[in-house]
Design a protein around this motif. Structure first.
Motif, PDB file in Angstrom:
ATOM      1  N   PRO A  46      43.947  27.717  66.820  1.00 34.54           N
ATOM      2  CA  PRO A  46      44.401  27.199  65.523  1.00 34.54           C
ATOM      3  C   PRO A  46      44.032  25.724  65.342  1.00 34.54           C
ATOM      4  N   HIS A  47      42.759  25.444  65.224  1.00 42.41           N
ATOM      5  CA  HIS A  47      42.285  24.086  64.985  1.00 42.41           C
ATOM      6  C   HIS A  47      41.095  24.167  64.044  1.00 42.41           C
ATOM      7  N   GLY A  48      40.768  23.055  63.426  1.00 49.76           N
ATOM      8  CA  GLY A  48      39.657  23.029  62.480  1.00 49.76           C
ATOM      9  C   GLY A  48      39.973  23.881  61.260  1.00 49.76           C
ATOM     10  N   PRO A  49      39.040  24.746  60.848  1.00 47.45           N
ATOM     11  CA  PRO A  49      39.290  25.548  59.640  1.00 47.45           C
ATOM     12  C   PRO A  49      40.370  26.610  59.840  1.00 47.45           C
ATOM     13  N   ARG A  50      40.730  26.922  61.088  1.00 45.33           N
ATOM     14  CA  ARG A  50      41.771  27.921  61.335  1.00 45.33           C
ATOM     15  C   ARG A  50      43.140  27.279  61.537  1.00 45.33           C
ATOM     16  N   ALA A  51      43.247  25.996  61.316  1.00 43.58           N
ATOM     17  CA  ALA A  51      44.530  25.317  61.476  1.00 43.58           C
ATOM     18  C   ALA A  51      45.497  25.804  60.404  1.00 43.58           C
ATOM     19  N   PRO A  52      46.764  25.958  60.754  1.00 42.51           N
ATOM     20  CA  PRO A  52      47.738  26.399  59.747  1.00 42.51           C
ATOM     21  C   PRO A  52      47.819  25.380  58.614  1.00 42.51           C
ATOM     22  N   THR A  53      47.733  25.860  57.391  1.00 42.71           N
ATOM     23  CA  THR A  53      47.756  24.950  56.250  1.00 42.71           C
ATOM     24  C   THR A  53      49.164  24.734  55.715  1.00 42.71           C
ATOM     25  N   MET A  54      50.080  25.626  56.029  1.00 38.29           N
ATOM     26  CA  MET A  54      51.437  25.497  55.535  1.00 38.29           C
ATOM     27  C   MET A  54      52.262  24.660  56.511  1.00 38.29           C
ATOM     28  N   PRO A  55      52.854  23.561  56.036  1.00 39.39           N
ATOM     29  CA  PRO A  55      53.683  22.749  56.921  1.00 39.39           C
ATOM     30  C   PRO A  55      54.907  23.529  57.399  1.00 39.39           C
ATOM     31  N   GLU A  56      55.512  23.066  58.466  1.00 37.68           N
ATOM     32  CA  GLU A  56      56.694  23.712  59.027  1.00 37.68           C
ATOM     33  C   GLU A  56      57.825  23.707  58.002  1.00 37.68           C
ATOM     34  N   GLY A  57      58.595  24.776  57.957  1.00 40.30           N
ATOM     35  CA  GLY A  57      59.749  24.848  57.076  1.00 40.30           C
ATOM     36  C   GLY A  57      59.453  25.395  55.688  1.00 40.30           C
ATOM     37  N   ASN A  58      58.200  25.614  55.363  1.00 34.98           N
ATOM     38  CA  ASN A  58      57.868  26.135  54.036  1.00 34.98           C
ATOM     39  C   ASN A  58      58.034  27.642  53.945  1.00 34.98           C
ATOM     40  N   THR A  59      58.213  28.313  55.049  1.00 31.59           N
ATOM     41  CA  THR A  59      58.347  29.763  55.037  1.00 31.59           C
ATOM     42  C   THR A  59      59.576  30.177  54.235  1.00 31.59           C
ATOM     43  N   GLN A  60      60.694  29.491  54.443  1.00 32.18           N
ATOM     44  CA  GLN A  60      61.917  29.810  53.698  1.00 32.18           C
ATOM     45  C   GLN A  60      61.739  29.546  52.217  1.00 32.18           C
ATOM     46  N   LYS A  61      61.084  28.447  51.884  1.00 33.54           N
ATOM     47  CA  LYS A  61      60.876  28.109  50.489  1.00 33.54           C
ATOM     48  C   LYS A  61      60.006  29.162  49.798  1.00 33.54           C
ATOM     49  N   VAL A  62      58.946  29.589  50.458  1.00 33.79           N
ATOM     50  CA  VAL A  62      58.075  30.619  49.887  1.00 33.79           C
ATOM     51  C   VAL A  62      58.843  31.924  49.722  1.00 33.79           C
ATOM     52  N   PHE A  63      59.641  32.292  50.718  1.00 34.05           N
ATOM     53  CA  PHE A  63      60.436  33.514  50.632  1.00 34.05           C
ATOM     54  C   PHE A  63      61.416  33.445  49.463  1.00 34.05           C
TER      55      PHE A  63
END
Length: 173
Positions: free
Chosen positions: A92-109
């Motif tokens: 998970p680095h470069g173009p495969r790095a996670p784009t969503m910051p931590e804690g956004n999962t709840q907000k998206v849900f």
């Protein structure tokens, strides 16, 4: 030939690309085990933790080293070398790095659940305000349409008006 074998290890870290390309072009037959220094072995052992902190130049060196290692038989590679090769290729680095910051999962849900609830509410409101089913949807009406088709001799070859017809005609319920 011993000078050429020691050349890549003696290059300074800030060597120019021309010197590096000369070193790699001058000694293409150098085995990876002879060019690998003792400092790079621990780097491969914990590459996941140290990859982000490595400068781009050192990341490229590790990448090249792993590329050379992978040309050998995979049964000869150590577990750390296999893990490092996998991490550099698919980590998970470069173009495969996670784009969503931590804690956004709840907000998206929560936003998704709110959108689904709003859509369901709008659907329920529309259904409550709608009229009942059309009069042409009743079974009696569809049977009358079938009789009308027979009286008009519609589709006499294979349809309702044909000899020996055993279908339902216009009745769909």
């Amino acid at each position: 030939m011993s000078i050429l074998r020691s050349l890549p290890r003696t290059l300074p870290r800030v060597a120019t690309p021309a010197i590096r390309s000369y070193a790699s072009a001058a000694s293409p037959s150098i085995s990876v085990t002879s060019t690998r220094s003792n400092a790079s072995a621990p780097a491969l052992a914990n590459i996941e933790a140290s990859w982000k902190s490595l400068p781009a130049e050192e990341q490229f060196e590790v990448y090249q080293q792993l590329e050379e290692l992978q040309k050998r038989d995979w049964k000869e590679l150590s577990v750390d070398e296999k893990k490092a090769a996998y991490f550099v290729a698919f980590g998970p680095h470069g173009p495969r790095a996670p784009t969503m910051p931590e804690g956004n999962t709840q907000k998206v849900f929560l936003y998704t659940a709110a959108a689904v609830a709003a859509a369901f509410g709008l659907f329920t409101f529309a259904r409550s305000r709608a009229k009942g089913p059309a009069p042409t949807v009743t079974r009696e009406y569809q049977e009358q349409m079938t009789e009308y088709m027979r009286s008009q001799n519609q589709n006499p070859i294979s349809g309702v008006s044909s000899e020996g017809y055993k279908g339902k005609g216009m009745v769909t319920l």
